[in-house]
Design an enzyme around this catalytic site. Structure first.
Site, PDB file in Angstrom:
ATOM      1  N   TYR A  80     -26.387  70.730 -30.490  1.00 56.90           N
ATOM      2  CA  TYR A  80     -27.586  71.362 -31.031  1.00 56.90           C
ATOM      3  C   TYR A  80     -27.216  72.536 -31.935  1.00 56.90           C
ATOM      4  CZ  TYR A  80     -31.139  68.835 -28.317  1.00 56.90           C
ATOM      5  OH  TYR A  80     -31.989  67.882 -27.827  1.00 56.90           O
ATOM      6  N   HIS A  92     -27.875  60.032 -33.063  1.00 61.69           N
ATOM      7  CA  HIS A  92     -27.872  60.933 -31.909  1.00 61.69           C
ATOM      8  C   HIS A  92     -28.477  60.247 -30.686  1.00 61.69           C
ATOM      9  CE1 HIS A  92     -28.322  64.985 -29.966  1.00 61.69           C
ATOM     10  NE2 HIS A  92     -29.336  64.368 -29.366  1.00 61.69           N
ATOM     11  N   GLU A  93     -29.631  59.609 -30.859  1.00 62.55           N
ATOM     12  CA  GLU A  93     -30.283  58.940 -29.726  1.00 62.55           C
ATOM     13  C   GLU A  93     -29.480  57.725 -29.257  1.00 62.55           C
ATOM     14  OE1 GLU A  93     -32.359  60.600 -28.313  1.00 62.55           O
ATOM     15  OE2 GLU A  93     -33.017  61.948 -29.903  1.00 62.55           O
ATOM     16  N   HIS A 148     -26.823  58.867 -26.910  1.00 65.77           N
ATOM     17  CA  HIS A 148     -27.228  58.977 -25.507  1.00 65.77           C
ATOM     18  C   HIS A 148     -27.185  57.618 -24.827  1.00 65.77           C
ATOM     19  CE1 HIS A 148     -28.153  63.158 -25.713  1.00 65.77           C
ATOM     20  NE2 HIS A 148     -29.206  63.035 -26.500  1.00 65.77           N
ATOM     21  N   HIS A 189     -25.131  66.106 -24.336  1.00 64.04           N
ATOM     22  CA  HIS A 189     -25.142  67.149 -25.353  1.00 64.04           C
ATOM     23  C   HIS A 189     -23.867  67.990 -25.271  1.00 64.04           C
ATOM     24  CE1 HIS A 189     -29.783  66.847 -25.585  1.00 64.04           C
ATOM     25  NE2 HIS A 189     -29.224  66.185 -26.586  1.00 64.04           N
TER      26      HIS A 189
END
Length: 457
Positions: A223, A164-165, A168, A174
């Site tokens: 999320y 996930h990081e 980015h 998101h």
């Protein structure tokens, strides 16, 4: 020792026997009791939406303050892509254990196996990512220049969170903030604290490019259904209830994540232009067409059904979770008397703060958003003089009460302060780990926790 490590892993990825969603894992890894903060005014850095590190000009462009953004859009899209489809990286010394490094490698491999993005150990490259310990999980968006930290506290060191990081850093935002999200999910405002609703702001369509990739409930960047929930009820509700359990994936990349990265980085640019893939598929780095599978498969393969993306094997629970603490430091913070002053504790440490029976799902919402401070440290920023000057636009949007803007704004203006999301940005001076000097008032809680917590397992 192995038994202890196994217990720590299980504690990090479960709570009361249930598997945590991606946002809950990020929350549980935090070492500070703050949801966001402004730091390093000289470098204009903000931490937002739990794990996004933004430059101040990124926030400005996303919220329409940079009037030149449309003219520069094409430049921005390429400027913040990693050159040569290569992400150089370095690892902090004496930080990560063998199993941590294995999880980081698995996350990098997931991106490189399915896309043309390569991860190489940095040697002389100026622009690179730097994996390091941190007060939580975070990353910059895209290649911002210089050394940019991917922060991984102990609770972040699992493949899904790291992927996930890295997403980015690749340039992903998101999923639940996409401009078209209202066609797929409903944001339930009455279950969200008023001053945190900005985290659900839809992105400006002029600031992001989805490359016509469909909205994806299973994205590693989506999320879970109770992100920022005031009362344990849903804040993000899928329009089709059958998809509710799919959001909050923390296992790995979905088909759409893979497709988007391939399009963003033109992984097919060396292929014959005459090759045509099905509309829901994409042309991969090996010049073959790929369609939805587990997570992908060759289009036309007999081993799966085209057009159907397999749901994640683990999903966020649809039923409301029990009253619980999502962070190991909750009780220490509560014992230190921080429950009344920090909204992080009120959301994620309900058990320690004795809030289980005090917050109900019948919270009344005013018809018009009140004039208030939307961020936790507005009072501190006001004392630093941020209400005027370079940060004035940010403070007008998020700290109306502290800056005494309430009487100056019209009814329509008072609703405006819901900004704040992520977008590619630039950094002429480079960008490394988040400096600690100017947010010591936040990080001091870590020292307090260390003092209060036992020193042995």
């Amino acid at each position: 020792m192995m038994n202890i490590l196994l217990l720590l892993v299980l504690a990090a990825v479960t709570c009361h026997g249930r598997r945590l969603s991606i946002d809950e894992m990020i929350v549980s890894a935090s070492k500070v009791s703050a949801l966001d903060y402004l730091t390093d005014p000289g470098g204009n850095i903000l931490l937002h939406d739990m794990d996004m590190v933004l430059k101040f000009d990124q926030w400005q462009r996303l919220n329409g303050i940079d009037k030149s953004r449309k003219k520069r859009k094409a430049i921005r899209e390429m400027r913040y892509r990693w050159t040569e489809k290569k992400i150089p990286y370095k690892m902090a010394k004496d930080v990560f254990q063998t199993n941590d490094l294995a999880e980081i490698k698995k996350a990098m491999d997931e991106w490189s196996n399915y896309t043309c993005i390569r991860f190489v150990e940095a040697t002389s490259e100026t622009n690179h990512v730097y994996f390091d310990d941190a007060s939580g999980c975070y990353s910059y968006v895209g290649m911002v220049g210089g050394t940019q930290t991917i922060g991984l506290a102990g609770g972040c060191r699992y493949k899904g969170v790291i992927a996930h990081e890295i997403g980015h850093a690749v340039g992903f935002h998101h999923e639940q903030n996409r401009p078209d999200r209202d066609n797929h999910v409903r944001i339930i405002r009455e279950n969200i604290p008023e001053n945190l609703f900005y985290n659900f702001k839809k992105y400006d369509s002029a600031a992001v490019n989805n490359y016509n990739v469909a909205y994806d409930y299973g994205s590693i960047m989506h999320y879970g259904g109770r992100a920022f929930s005031l009362n344990g009820e849903l804040t993000i509700q899928t329009l089709d209830s059958a998809d509710q359990g799919r959001i909050g994936n923390r296992d790995g990349l979905s088909f759409s994540d893979i497709k988007l990265a391939n399009l963003m980085y033109s992984c097919h640019e060396m292929c014959d232009s005459s090759i045509q893939c099905p509309s829901h598929g994409f042309l991969g780095k090996d010049c073959k067409c790929y369609c939805p599978g587990d997570p992908v498969m060759p289009c036309g393969a007999e081993t799966g059904i085209e057009g159907v993306t397999k749901a994640p094997t683990t999903t966020a629970p649809v039923t409301a979770p029990p009253c619980e603490n999502l962070n190991e430091y909750c009780q220490a913070w509560a014992d230190a008397g921080l429950c009344g002053d920090h909204q992080y504790l009120q959301l994620y440490c309900k058990k320690a703060c004795d809030l289980c029976e005090k917050v109900t799902k019948t919270t009344v919402k005013p018809t018009q958003a009140p004039c208030l401070d939307e961020k936790e440290h507005c009072g501190f920023w006001q004392q630093q003089g941020y209400c005027t000057g370079e940060f004035e636009s940010f403070m007008k949007a998020h700290c109306k009460k502290s800056c005494n803007y309430c009487n100056l704004l019209t009814g329509s203006d008072s609703k405006r302060g819901s900004g704040g999301a992520q977008v590619d940005g630039d950094d002429k001076n480079g960008s490394g780990r988040i400096p600690t000097g100017l947010w010591a008032f936040v990080s001091s809680f870590v020292l307090l926790c260390v003092t209060l917590l036992p020193t042995t397992l």
